[in-house]
Structures are given as structure tokens and as C-alpha cells.
Design a protein around this motif. Structure first.
Motif: not given
Length: 221
Positions: A24-45
Motif C-alpha cells: 500500500a505504501g509503495r503504491r501510494l508513493l509511486a502515485a506521488h512520483g516516488v518509484d524506488d521505495f523498497t521493503w528494506e526502507q519499509h522495515r524501519r517503520f
């Protein structure tokens, strides 16, 4: 003897919802022009509420949308995914069933939205066991207020509560709330995090090492 109340965190503790939150976060960020959000980045949250997570991401990526707009968007995407499939950790379901049979008061306290919590509980059948629900959106300071509010709704003293958590921030919040904690790390690499040192019981092996009957014995020892 008064039976301790058990307050469950939801995401990563009762259910493995992190894959859905990441997508959900990856799709949200992609819709706002951020297309490189990874699982590793998600893990810190992991273990941090959705609203707090989005506030951080908004600042890091300079997103023009408000936190509330981002929150509404992510909740919408997450609910679509959650309705499709959410995996319940089998040993946690067994634990909740044992607690219910023994008469322990129970609640869910989560950083997710109330709508998301209700959808997951209903979709997995856990709503039959867990009827008291508190979302971090309903309190002023999510950590530790979400646990304190759960205790208040159960009409029990915080000292008579045990929190089941998967993340270091959650274990720390339980400690700040004056509650015992059973820590079941979602990420094995976090087992040595200092925040888990405050837990009364640390299941170092995570979900695969969780023994519902052994934890029941620990609760009433």
C-alpha cells in the motif's frame, strides 16, 4: 486470583499485515512520483503507526500532499489489499482462543486506523474473540496512550495488563505504560534491540518459537 488482561498489537503480532502495508505504501508513493521505495526502507517503520510513518515519508520525499491526504490514500489502498487476504499467525490465534476460554480480558491496540483494524479482525474471524479495539488515531500520544486507553476500556489497572508486541517501539511503549510485555520479534535481527530488554518474556525465535500454552503458564505464574 485476578486474571491479567492481555492487549494485543495487531500488525506483525496477530496478523502478518506488513506485506500489505508495504505494498500500500509503495503504491501510494509511486502515485506521488516516488518509484524506488523498497521493503528494506519499509522495515524501519515496523512497529510505528501509519500516521507517524507517513509524516516522516512526507518530509523525506518532500511530498506536497498533507499527512491526512496521504493517510486517507494509504488506508484506502491497504483496505483493498486486506480484504483480499490477511494471514493470521496460527499460534497467535490459538493463544487468543486459550485466553478466551480461561476468561482473560482482551483487547487490540494498534497504530492502524480503526477501519483497518475492524476490517482485518472481521476478515480473519478474530473479531469473535477480540471485541475491544483501540486505534492510535483515537489518542493524543499513540505511545503509550493506545495501551492505556485499552486498559481503561477493559476497566483494568495498567499494572494488571500484559501487552503482546512484535516491535521494539511497541515493547518500549508497553514499558512506559507500566505494563508487562511478551515480545515476539517480527524481524529476527531485532531480537537484541535494547527495547526488548524491558519485556518480561522475550520469544527470541519469533512466531515460529511461540508456545501458547507456555505463555499462558507464564501469565499466571
Amino acid at each position: 486470583m485476578t486474571l491479567p488482561a492481555v492487549i494485543f498489537d495487531l500488525d506483525g503480532t496477530l496478523v502478518d499485515s506488513e506485506p500489505n502495508y508495504f505494498e500500500a505504501g509503495r503504491r501510494l508513493l509511486a502515485a506521488h512520483g516516488v518509484d524506488d521505495f523498497t521493503w528494506e526502507q519499509h522495515r524501519r517503520f515496523v512497529g510505528i503507526g501509519t500516521k507517524e510513518t507517513l509524516a516522516t515519508l512526507r518530509e523525506e520525499y518532500g511530498l506536497p500532499a498533507s499527512v491526512q491526504e496521504l493517510l486517507d490514500g494509504k488506508n484506502r489502498l491497504y483496505l483493498e489489499l486486506a480484504h483480499g487476504a490477511t494471514h493470521v499467525f496460527p499460534r497467535m490465534r490459538a493463544f487468543a482462543e486459550l485466553l478466551a476460554q480461561a476468561g482473560h480480558p482482551m483487547a487490540v491496540a494498534s497504530g492502524s486506523s480503526r477501519e483497518a483494524i475492524r476490517a482485518v479482525l472481521a476478515g480473519t474471524g478474530l473479531d469473535a474473540l477480540l471485541t475491544t479495539v483501540v486505534s492510535a488515531e483515537e489518542v493524543d500520544h499513540p505511545a503509550p496512550d493506545v495501551f492505556l486507553e485499552a486498559a481503561a476500556r477493559l476497566d483494568v489497572d495498567p499494572a494488571d495488563c500484559v501487552v503482546v508486541e512484535d516491535s521494539p517501539p511497541g515493547a518500549e511503549a508497553a514499558h512506559r505504560a507500566g505494563m508487562r510485555c511478551v515480545a515476539v520479534p517480527y524481524l529476527a535481527v531485532q531480537a537484541d534491540d535494547p527495547a526488548f530488554a524491558t519485556a518480561g518474556l522475550l520469544v527470541r525465535g519469533g512466531q515460529n518459537a511461540f508456545d501458547a500454552r507456555a505463555v499462558m503458564d507464564w501469565l499466571t505464574a
